[in-house]
Design a protein around this motif. Structure first.
Motif, PDB file in Angstrom:
ATOM      1  N   THR A  75      76.451  50.297  70.511  1.00 21.02           N
ATOM      2  CA  THR A  75      76.558  49.751  71.855  1.00 21.02           C
ATOM      3  C   THR A  75      75.366  48.855  72.175  1.00 21.02           C
ATOM      4  O   THR A  75      74.358  48.838  71.472  1.00 21.02           O
ATOM      5  N   VAL A  76      75.493  48.131  73.290  1.00 22.97           N
ATOM      6  CA  VAL A  76      74.417  47.257  73.739  1.00 22.97           C
ATOM      7  C   VAL A  76      73.133  48.051  73.955  1.00 22.97           C
ATOM      8  O   VAL A  76      72.042  47.633  73.561  1.00 22.97           O
ATOM      9  N   GLY A  77      73.237  49.221  74.590  1.00 19.73           N
ATOM     10  CA  GLY A  77      72.055  50.032  74.859  1.00 19.73           C
ATOM     11  C   GLY A  77      71.346  50.462  73.590  1.00 19.73           C
ATOM     12  O   GLY A  77      70.108  50.417  73.501  1.00 19.73           O
ATOM     13  N   THR A  78      72.115  50.875  72.583  1.00 15.00           N
ATOM     14  CA  THR A  78      71.517  51.304  71.322  1.00 15.00           C
ATOM     15  C   THR A  78      70.876  50.125  70.597  1.00 15.00           C
ATOM     16  O   THR A  78      69.761  50.230  70.064  1.00 15.00           O
ATOM     17  N   ALA A  79      71.571  48.980  70.569  1.00 15.96           N
ATOM     18  CA  ALA A  79      71.005  47.780  69.949  1.00 15.96           C
ATOM     19  C   ALA A  79      69.711  47.375  70.654  1.00 15.96           C
ATOM     20  O   ALA A  79      68.729  46.978  70.013  1.00 15.96           O
ATOM     21  N   MET A  80      69.709  47.485  71.966  1.00 15.19           N
ATOM     22  CA  MET A  80      68.520  47.176  72.764  1.00 15.19           C
ATOM     23  C   MET A  80      67.350  48.040  72.317  1.00 15.19           C
ATOM     24  O   MET A  80      66.235  47.541  72.088  1.00 15.19           O
ATOM     25  N   SER A  81      67.563  49.322  72.182  1.00 17.03           N
ATOM     26  CA  SER A  81      66.502  50.238  71.782  1.00 17.03           C
ATOM     27  C   SER A  81      65.974  49.894  70.394  1.00 17.03           C
ATOM     28  O   SER A  81      64.761  49.848  70.160  1.00 17.03           O
ATOM     29  N   SER A 134      68.598  54.759  76.642  1.00 12.17           N
ATOM     30  CA  SER A 134      69.605  53.757  76.299  1.00 12.17           C
ATOM     31  C   SER A 134      70.472  54.181  75.121  1.00 12.17           C
ATOM     32  O   SER A 134      71.521  53.585  74.876  1.00 12.17           O
ATOM     33  N   GLN A 135      70.058  55.228  74.391  1.00 14.06           N
ATOM     34  CA  GLN A 135      70.842  55.717  73.257  1.00 14.06           C
ATOM     35  C   GLN A 135      71.708  56.922  73.608  1.00 14.06           C
ATOM     36  O   GLN A 135      72.438  57.435  72.756  1.00 14.06           O
ATOM     37  N   VAL A 136      71.680  57.332  74.868  1.00 12.52           N
ATOM     38  CA  VAL A 136      72.338  58.584  75.252  1.00 12.52           C
ATOM     39  C   VAL A 136      73.851  58.506  75.133  1.00 12.52           C
ATOM     40  O   VAL A 136      74.515  59.463  74.734  1.00 12.52           O
ATOM     41  N   VAL A 137      74.451  57.368  75.482  1.00 11.86           N
ATOM     42  CA  VAL A 137      75.910  57.245  75.509  1.00 11.86           C
ATOM     43  C   VAL A 137      76.328  56.241  74.431  1.00 11.86           C
ATOM     44  O   VAL A 137      76.255  55.043  74.640  1.00 11.86           O
ATOM     45  N   PRO A 138      76.781  56.712  73.258  1.00 10.99           N
ATOM     46  CA  PRO A 138      77.010  55.799  72.141  1.00 10.99           C
ATOM     47  C   PRO A 138      78.392  55.174  72.061  1.00 10.99           C
ATOM     48  O   PRO A 138      78.660  54.440  71.119  1.00 10.99           O
ATOM     49  N   ASP A 139      79.292  55.445  73.008  1.00  4.58           N
ATOM     50  CA  ASP A 139      80.681  55.039  72.818  1.00  4.58           C
ATOM     51  C   ASP A 139      81.209  54.015  73.791  1.00  4.58           C
ATOM     52  O   ASP A 139      82.399  53.708  73.771  1.00  4.58           O
ATOM     53  N   ASP A 140      80.387  53.464  74.670  1.00  5.10           N
ATOM     54  CA  ASP A 140      80.899  52.482  75.630  1.00  5.10           C
ATOM     55  C   ASP A 140      79.743  51.609  76.087  1.00  5.10           C
ATOM     56  O   ASP A 140      78.713  52.113  76.532  1.00  5.10           O
TER      57      ASP A 140
END
Length: 401
Positions: free
Chosen positions: A154-160, A318-324
């Protein structure tokens, strides 16, 4: 806690002595910008044709080069979901290093914030764990909006991961469908003003363009004023309740001429040229839209150690929710991150336009050619989609500067 910083090299007026504006810098010595550019993009050709993601990305890269952004960034890193050879080559041709989910999972020891035992748990997983369906709220499709053949986060994971892989003092985070919408001198002035604010202890500045207000895919915010014949309901500031109730307040900080009279008491104009306004997360949702942030603060500073749900950094949350893609933003509302009173700022004019969401923009993108990218300026191309909002196709193309 933010480390003390000296004043950045900037022609802006000094930071006023108001609590929301942080602490004035003790030094007036110029300080070179230390900015890393982190961009995330999904390469798949499985996107619905009307999304024109590849065209938007090419236009975005052109704007980064012509505006001088690539020269301002001492490090440039592109996180590619579902990567392919064409996408890698395009990023590399603009001087970007390439990071992919596979590269992260192959070297988890390089990333302090990761599920070290099971790194592939970060995948945005559906049907077996190797395919994903990033959600695009602007179209809100019922069916998956993209069919992927490779690994995606997700965007949040990529951001991290981008913040962890870069080493600069600050990181400018962008998604690949955000285009520089201002001239080079305005871009530099706004980045330097954001650096000035960081020196005052204000670690994050939002840089989405005001030009996208009330446009599809934009801020969906009114420009309030006492002269409005029919004031938008959002012109009323919420002064009670948690983050869900008060989160729309920040959108009015772009252009409401009567903010103090309406009750915006926890906002201040902290830099006047260019106009930068600061506030707290009490009055704002989290947004993945373009921002410049202190890298160490983003990765290592707990938002509020006394609150269990907020005793983590943004790099962790930002890595907490990996599916949306949108779930990280909603999660921050659900944990009521406003309780942490995180200091935030925004540029009242902004830099980056969320592109490809209006009919004139899509018309321009449909006609975008290799010759356009080689001979025309990004500002000329953007202007072509603004001249006639009702036009079905952009004006005839001519040779640009």
């Amino acid at each position: 806690r933010m480390p003390p910083r000296s004043r950045a090299r900037v022609g802006a007026r000094a930071v006023p002595k108001q609590p929301v504006c942080g602490r004035p810098s003790n030094s007036t010595a110029p300080r070179p910008l230390s900015i890393g550019l982190g961009v995330t993009h999904t390469c798949s050709k499985g996107y619905r044709p009307e999304y024109m993601k590849a065209q938007i990305f090419r236009l975005a890269l052109l704007s980064y080069r012509q505006s001088g952004l690539l020269k301002l960034a001492s490090e440039k890193l592109l996180f590619l979901n579902d990567p392919n050879a064409e996408c890698r080559a395009l990023g590399a041709s603009y001087g970007f290093g390439i990071l992919t989910p596979a590269a992260v999972f192959a070297a988890p020891h390089r990333f302090p914030i990761i599920n070290r035992a099971h790194p592939r748990a970060h995948l945005n997983a559906v049907a077996g764990g190797s395919k994903s369906r990033p959600r695009d709220s602007a179209y809100a499709p019922v069916a998956p909006d993209v069919a992927l053949s490779g690994e995606t986060v997700t965007v949040g994971t990529a951001m991290s991961f981008l913040f962890q892989a870069l080493s600069t003092e600050q990181v400018l985070f962008l998604e690949g469908d955000f285009v520089v919408g201002v001239p080079p001198d305005s871009l530099r002035a706004q980045l330097e003003a954001a650096a000035l604010l960081r020196g005052a202890g204000l670690p994050l500045t939002r840089l989405q363009s005001r030009a996208t207000i009330n446009q599809p895919g934009g801020l969906d915010a009114p420009c309030c004023s006492s002269a409005s014949a029919t004031p938008h309901r959002e012109c009323r500031y919420r002064v009670h309740g948690g983050t869900w109730a008060r989160s729309p307040n920040w959108r009015n900080f772009y252009c409401d001429a009567d903010m103090p009279a309406r009750g915006a008491i926890l906002m201040a104009t902290c830099v006047r040229r260019p106009t930068m306004r600061c506030f707290y997360s009490t009055d704002a949702n989290w947004s993945n839209r373009p921002f410049l942030a202190d890298r160490r603060w983003f990765l290592h500073a707990p938002l509020e150690p006394s609150i269990k749900a907020l005793n983590a950094s943004l790099g962790e949350l930002s890595q907490v929710v990996p599916d949306d893609n949108g779930a990280f933003e909603v999660h921050m509302l659900n944990v009521d991150w406003g309780r942490a009173a995180v200091p935030l700022c925004l540029s009242a004019d902004g830099v980056f336009e969320h592109y490809g969401y209006s009919q004139p923009q899509r018309a321009m993108l449909r006609s975008l050619s290799d010759a356009d990218l080689a001979t025309r300026s990004y500002l000329d191309l953007l202007a072509a989609a603004r001249r006639d909002p009702a036009a079905k196709e952009p004006p005839a193309r001519g040779r640009g500067p």
